[in-house]
Design a protein around this motif. Sequence first.
Motif, PDB file in Angstrom:
ATOM      1  N   GLY A 236       0.822  -1.202   0.000  1.00  0.00           N
ATOM      2  CA  GLY A 236       0.000   0.000   0.000  1.00  0.00           C
ATOM      3  C   GLY A 236       0.852   1.245   0.000  1.00  0.00           C
ATOM      4  N   ASN A 237       0.171   2.395  -0.018  1.00  0.00           N
ATOM      5  CA  ASN A 237       0.889   3.665  -0.029  1.00  0.00           C
ATOM      6  C   ASN A 237       0.479   4.545   1.143  1.00  0.00           C
ATOM      7  OD1 ASN A 237      -1.689   4.277  -0.806  1.00  0.00           O
ATOM      8  ND2 ASN A 237      -1.123   5.378  -2.675  1.00  0.00           N
ATOM      9  N   GLN A 238      -0.007   3.903   2.216  1.00  0.00           N
ATOM     10  CA  GLN A 238      -0.402   4.683   3.377  1.00  0.00           C
ATOM     11  C   GLN A 238       0.677   4.587   4.447  1.00  0.00           C
ATOM     12  OE1 GLN A 238      -4.329   5.160   4.419  1.00  0.00           O
ATOM     13  NE2 GLN A 238      -4.989   5.183   2.310  1.00  0.00           N
ATOM     14  N   MET A 239       0.305   4.503   5.720  1.00  0.00           N
ATOM     15  CA  MET A 239       1.305   4.606   6.776  1.00  0.00           C
ATOM     16  C   MET A 239       2.245   3.415   6.796  1.00  0.00           C
ATOM     17  SD  MET A 239       0.834   7.538   7.870  1.00  0.00           S
ATOM     18  CE  MET A 239       1.970   7.549   9.230  1.00  0.00           C
ATOM     19  N   TYR A 240       1.768   2.228   6.461  1.00  0.00           N
ATOM     20  CA  TYR A 240       2.701   1.122   6.296  1.00  0.00           C
ATOM     21  C   TYR A 240       2.667   0.678   4.837  1.00  0.00           C
ATOM     22  CZ  TYR A 240      -1.395  -1.961   6.842  1.00  0.00           C
ATOM     23  OH  TYR A 240      -2.605  -2.579   6.714  1.00  0.00           O
ATOM     24  N   ARG A 241       3.820   0.233   4.351  1.00  0.00           N
ATOM     25  CA  ARG A 241       3.965  -0.067   2.928  1.00  0.00           C
ATOM     26  C   ARG A 241       3.720  -1.540   2.604  1.00  0.00           C
ATOM     27  NH1 ARG A 241       3.780   4.607   3.335  1.00  0.00           N
ATOM     28  NH2 ARG A 241       5.261   6.191   2.671  1.00  0.00           N
ATOM     29  N   PHE A 242       3.923  -2.407   3.590  1.00  0.00           N
ATOM     30  CA  PHE A 242       3.902  -3.844   3.311  1.00  0.00           C
ATOM     31  C   PHE A 242       3.246  -4.569   4.469  1.00  0.00           C
ATOM     32  CE2 PHE A 242       5.992  -7.944   4.106  1.00  0.00           C
ATOM     33  CZ  PHE A 242       5.691  -8.616   2.928  1.00  0.00           C
ATOM     34  N   GLY A 264       1.910 -12.229  11.723  1.00  0.00           N
ATOM     35  CA  GLY A 264       1.885 -11.210  10.678  1.00  0.00           C
ATOM     36  C   GLY A 264       2.896 -10.117  10.937  1.00  0.00           C
ATOM     37  N   THR A 265       3.111  -9.302   9.925  1.00  0.00           N
ATOM     38  CA  THR A 265       4.006  -8.157  10.052  1.00  0.00           C
ATOM     39  C   THR A 265       3.498  -7.035   9.166  1.00  0.00           C
ATOM     40  OG1 THR A 265       6.291  -7.369   9.808  1.00  0.00           O
ATOM     41  CG2 THR A 265       5.524  -8.984   8.203  1.00  0.00           C
ATOM     42  N   ARG A 266       3.748  -5.818   9.613  1.00  0.00           N
ATOM     43  CA  ARG A 266       3.453  -4.625   8.820  1.00  0.00           C
ATOM     44  C   ARG A 266       4.660  -3.710   8.923  1.00  0.00           C
ATOM     45  NH1 ARG A 266      -1.672  -2.863  11.946  1.00  0.00           N
ATOM     46  NH2 ARG A 266      -0.426  -3.837  13.561  1.00  0.00           N
ATOM     47  N   GLN A 267       5.147  -3.249   7.774  1.00  0.00           N
ATOM     48  CA  GLN A 267       6.368  -2.462   7.736  1.00  0.00           C
ATOM     49  C   GLN A 267       6.129  -1.199   6.917  1.00  0.00           C
ATOM     50  OE1 GLN A 267       9.207  -3.485   9.415  1.00  0.00           O
ATOM     51  NE2 GLN A 267       8.031  -5.268  10.124  1.00  0.00           N
ATOM     52  N   GLY A 268       6.711  -0.093   7.390  1.00  0.00           N
ATOM     53  CA  GLY A 268       6.583   1.162   6.664  1.00  0.00           C
ATOM     54  C   GLY A 268       7.787   2.043   6.890  1.00  0.00           C
ATOM     55  N   GLY A 269       8.412   2.512   5.811  1.00  0.00           N
ATOM     56  CA  GLY A 269       9.536   3.430   5.918  1.00  0.00           C
ATOM     57  C   GLY A 269       9.067   4.859   6.042  1.00  0.00           C
ATOM     58  N   ASN A 270      10.006   5.792   6.008  1.00  0.00           N
ATOM     59  CA  ASN A 270       9.661   7.210   6.094  1.00  0.00           C
ATOM     60  C   ASN A 270       8.786   7.618   4.917  1.00  0.00           C
ATOM     61  OD1 ASN A 270      11.108   7.613   8.436  1.00  0.00           O
ATOM     62  ND2 ASN A 270      12.993   8.173   7.363  1.00  0.00           N
ATOM     63  N   GLY A 271       7.728   8.316   5.202  1.00  0.00           N
ATOM     64  CA  GLY A 271       6.852   8.823   4.161  1.00  0.00           C
ATOM     65  C   GLY A 271       7.146  10.280   3.902  1.00  0.00           C
ATOM     66  N   TYR A 272       6.091  11.063   3.729  1.00  0.00           N
ATOM     67  CA  TYR A 272       6.295  12.479   3.438  1.00  0.00           C
ATOM     68  C   TYR A 272       6.686  13.267   4.687  1.00  0.00           C
ATOM     69  CZ  TYR A 272       1.422  12.440   4.991  1.00  0.00           C
ATOM     70  OH  TYR A 272       0.270  12.225   5.697  1.00  0.00           O
ATOM     71  N   VAL A 273       6.567  12.662   5.882  1.00  0.00           N
ATOM     72  CA  VAL A 273       7.026  13.285   7.118  1.00  0.00           C
ATOM     73  C   VAL A 273       8.276  12.557   7.582  1.00  0.00           C
ATOM     74  CG1 VAL A 273       6.454  13.882   9.496  1.00  0.00           C
ATOM     75  CG2 VAL A 273       4.672  13.916   7.745  1.00  0.00           C
TER      76      VAL A 273
END
Length: 430
Positions: A236-242, A264-273
Amino acid sequence: MKLKVLLILMLAAVTFTSYAQDGGIRGKVVSRNGRVVLSNVQVKIESLGLTAMTDKDGNFIFENLPAGSYTVLFSTPDFEDLNLMVRVGDKHVQDLKSVIIVPSGQSAVLDDAVFAEFDSDSSSSDTQALPSSLSSSKDLFNNIASYRFSEMRFNVRGYDSQYSDIYLNGIRFNDAMTGYGPWSLWSGLNDATRNQENYTGLEASDFGIGGIGGMTNVNARASQMRKGFRVSVSNGNQMYRFRAMVSYGSGQLDNGWSYAFSVGTRQGGNGYVDGVYYNSYSYFASAEKLFGQNHRLALTLLASPSERGAQQASTDEAYALFGNNYYNPNVGYQAGKLRNSRVRNTHEPIVMLNYTWDMSENTRLNAATSLRFGRNGYSALTWNAGADPRGDYYRYMPNSDKTQIVPGITTDETIYFYAMDGAIAKGVWD
């Protein structure tokens, strides 16, 4: 002669009676979504105390039923209960063909990371607490309010989420101090916690009397998890990516045992902030044993450890100096690496033991105990006997009449800075 006639009449009467009781009900249970056949669906005629389970092809049958009308109840986890009135005639098996049952409402996936942007130092305003209206129900108004307006802008009946009671396996889990529901304790365990009972307002239920904002009970036991093995991967393209999840439910086995697990796992790198990231894992395991026909004992373990970087509000002056309204004053550089000084780190496992005794058709005894432990806290900067290191501290701003210059830095221009653990990120004033 008379005796022979009498015997013939008695035999005819017995034969007639047996034919009158030779009715029945049969059918196949399928899901409304794709007309998929459903196994292990409980089919019950309560008035006769009869219960059957659908086979692997979704079929069921009741035989030798007296003529009359019966209410047939179809129930299985993850689906709405269905009541059908069926009339059984003499010497006739009523074929219901395909009985369609509807999947129950699934809770909206609003994860802890969605609210990282709205992070606050005050625990009383912790927006991780999501009220029970964040799951679909038969109520049209709640459906529209939950999914269209969003709980960030709308409170059902004007009540804050602390007035909604959240139960897990029949135990109330609202925070003892603030009253908010701890949805983040099992976020990411969608398959294990999707079976929920929702009540609106002050309404009595099998597990308690709800608050004025409603009530939700999450059924997270092995027997409540749908049978089968499931794997899902999403991007996805929200707070977590995968996100990835693996789940398994055994259903009730012939020996009375039920097993289930989910990871399960949810991972998200730095976004626009800058510095706002989200790394979360989740695990669930449950075992349940049916003793005889009336006693159940279940042991459940679950947790959702997570780490996320938080955003801090700042001032217009700091945003103008940084050249971006998404400037995050929690963030700085250390050894050339961008770091967030404000990180929330949580891991609060829950262990539960549930006992159920069906004492009679109208009476059930439920007993449960749980243990919740672990950690839940934020990191923060400290500057004992030193200058405030925050980049947007007002005394470092150009408009302050007490501007401080960082010693030891040679430059032809004035410097503003953000220091963390001795490292300095430099910027230039106009």
